[in-house]
Scaffold this motif. Structure first.
Motif, PDB file in Angstrom:
ATOM      1  N   ILE A 192      44.611  40.749  26.757  1.00 27.76           N
ATOM      2  CA  ILE A 192      43.331  40.915  27.409  1.00 27.76           C
ATOM      3  C   ILE A 192      43.197  42.493  27.945  1.00 27.76           C
ATOM      4  CG2 ILE A 192      41.321  40.306  28.700  1.00 27.76           C
ATOM      5  CD1 ILE A 192      42.097  38.124  27.010  1.00 27.76           C
ATOM      6  N   ALA A 214      34.844  40.050  26.179  1.00 25.36           N
ATOM      7  CA  ALA A 214      36.106  40.521  26.519  1.00 25.36           C
ATOM      8  C   ALA A 214      37.038  40.935  25.135  1.00 25.36           C
ATOM      9  CB  ALA A 214      37.009  39.156  26.897  1.00 25.36           C
ATOM     10  N   THR A 229      41.994  45.121  30.027  1.00 26.73           N
ATOM     11  CA  THR A 229      41.089  44.932  31.614  1.00 26.73           C
ATOM     12  C   THR A 229      40.495  46.268  31.699  1.00 26.73           C
ATOM     13  OG1 THR A 229      43.311  45.485  32.758  1.00 26.73           O
ATOM     14  CG2 THR A 229      42.773  43.277  32.479  1.00 26.73           C
ATOM     15  N   GLN A 233      37.114  36.936  30.435  1.00 29.75           N
ATOM     16  CA  GLN A 233      38.415  37.309  30.169  1.00 29.75           C
ATOM     17  C   GLN A 233      39.406  35.891  29.931  1.00 29.75           C
ATOM     18  OE1 GLN A 233      39.725  40.472  32.845  1.00 29.75           O
ATOM     19  NE2 GLN A 233      38.138  41.818  31.957  1.00 29.75           N
TER      20      GLN A 233
END
Ligand SMILES: [Zn+2]
Length: 329
Positions: free
Chosen positions: A156, A149, A158, A119
């Protein structure tokens, strides 16, 4: 004026790279390298982080108050909100629930944060690499494992518990090869360098002819417990030399990689797929064949619009992304 430099640390499978990065431009100002070891205890692991961080700062002629913060990208499970390393079987089997961000804050006196290494590399690509100006893209890194990712609306993704984007554990073969995670038929068990190595060593044992024997004279004595026996550069050389076995093996890995990416394209409809990591960088054939299968096996509409490109920052993606995290990006 806020400091324009931050310290980024990329803690990968075999080495630890620390860098002072100009977070306005993405420029890597100074770096320091340390080896890492799976035998490390938590205090040794932190010791390596401190040493590398201090060496990079010294090389940049900066003291901790002159940086905005420290970011760490680490190959392991991370509780990003609390700055805790939950576990990292490949780096240090003894380390669990290590409050890494807090320890770094205490040592250096500046803000610190950590995240999963893939990430973090995607964050670097988003700001200064192949993802610049692209709101929705997928990063896929092929090395010891296969990491991924997802960037969605410029951030990003998650997921509910931090593991979104784990493309290496997509099922590409129902009931297939055992994966390092304990699952079966996962992409990583077919397309990582570890998988390629294992497949090649198996064929060597069965007596296949290959120029790998000339490139690696002690090959027959090697086993692949960590899968590090055959480096990406050697694979690239063998493919370039027209070695039939290596070419065949890389093509097969690339086909699976392409199938995994096609599934991800169908699910996410990204603008771009950014492919990076040691094996992708070294072996053109892997990129070319994977990109072809990814287009061929995805739905026509997302396949038409998606761009499949190489990562822009190379080995520096991790430290640049980590520095951005440290600076609060
Ligand atoms: Zn798996």
């Amino acid at each position: 004026m806020a400091p324009r430099h931050a310290l980024g640390i990329d803690f990968g499978g075999t080495k630890l790279l620390a860098a002072v990065v100009d977070t306005d431009t993405g420029e890597v100002v100074a770096t320091a390298k340390k080896k890492s070891s799976a035998q490390d205890r938590p205090e040794e692991l932190m010791g390596r982080l401190y040493d590398a961080g201090e060496a990079a700062l010294k090389a940049a002629k900066l003291k901790p108050p002159q940086i905005s913060g420290i970011g760490v990208g680490i190959a392991g499970q991370v509780d990003a909100d609390r700055g805790i390393l939950l576990g990292t079987p490949n780096l240090s089997q003894a380390t669990v629930d290590l409050p890494m961000a807090k320890l770094l804050r205490e040592r250096f006196g500046v803000p610190a944060a950590l995240r999963n290494d893939v990430q973090i590399a995607a964050l670097g690509e988003l700001h200064f690499g192949a993802g610049r100006g692209v709101a929705d893209f997928l990063c896929v890194f092929v090395g010891t494992g296969v990491g991924g990712a997802i960037v969605r609306d410029g951030r990003i993704l998650t997921g509910a518990s931090g593991s979104a984007g784990e493309i290496g554990h997509l099922v590409v073969d129902a009931g297939g090869r055992l994966c390092g995670c304990g699952g079966h038929g996962h992409l990583e068990a077919y397309a990582s360098r570890t998988a390629i190595t294992r497949s090649l060593l198996g064929d060597l044992k069965r007596g296949r002819k290959t120029t790998l024997r000339d490139l690696l004279p002690d090959l027959d004595q090697q086993d692949a417990p960590g899968g590090t026996a055959i480096r990406s550069g050697i694979l690239a050389k063998a493919v370039k030399a027209g070695d039939e076995l290596t070419t065949e093996t890389v093509r097969e890995a690339a086909r699976y990689l392409g199938l995994g990416i096609a599934s991800a394209i169908n699910l996410l409809n990204p603008q771009r797929v950014v492919l990076g990591g040691g094996v992708i960088e070294a072996v053109d054939l892997l990129f070319d064949v994977a990109a072809r299968y990814a287009r061929q096996e995805s739905l026509p509409t997302p396949a038409r619009s998606v761009e499949i490109v190489r990562a822009g920052l190379g080995d520096n993606a991790g430290v640049v992304g980590a520095a951005l995290l440290g600076a609060g990006a």
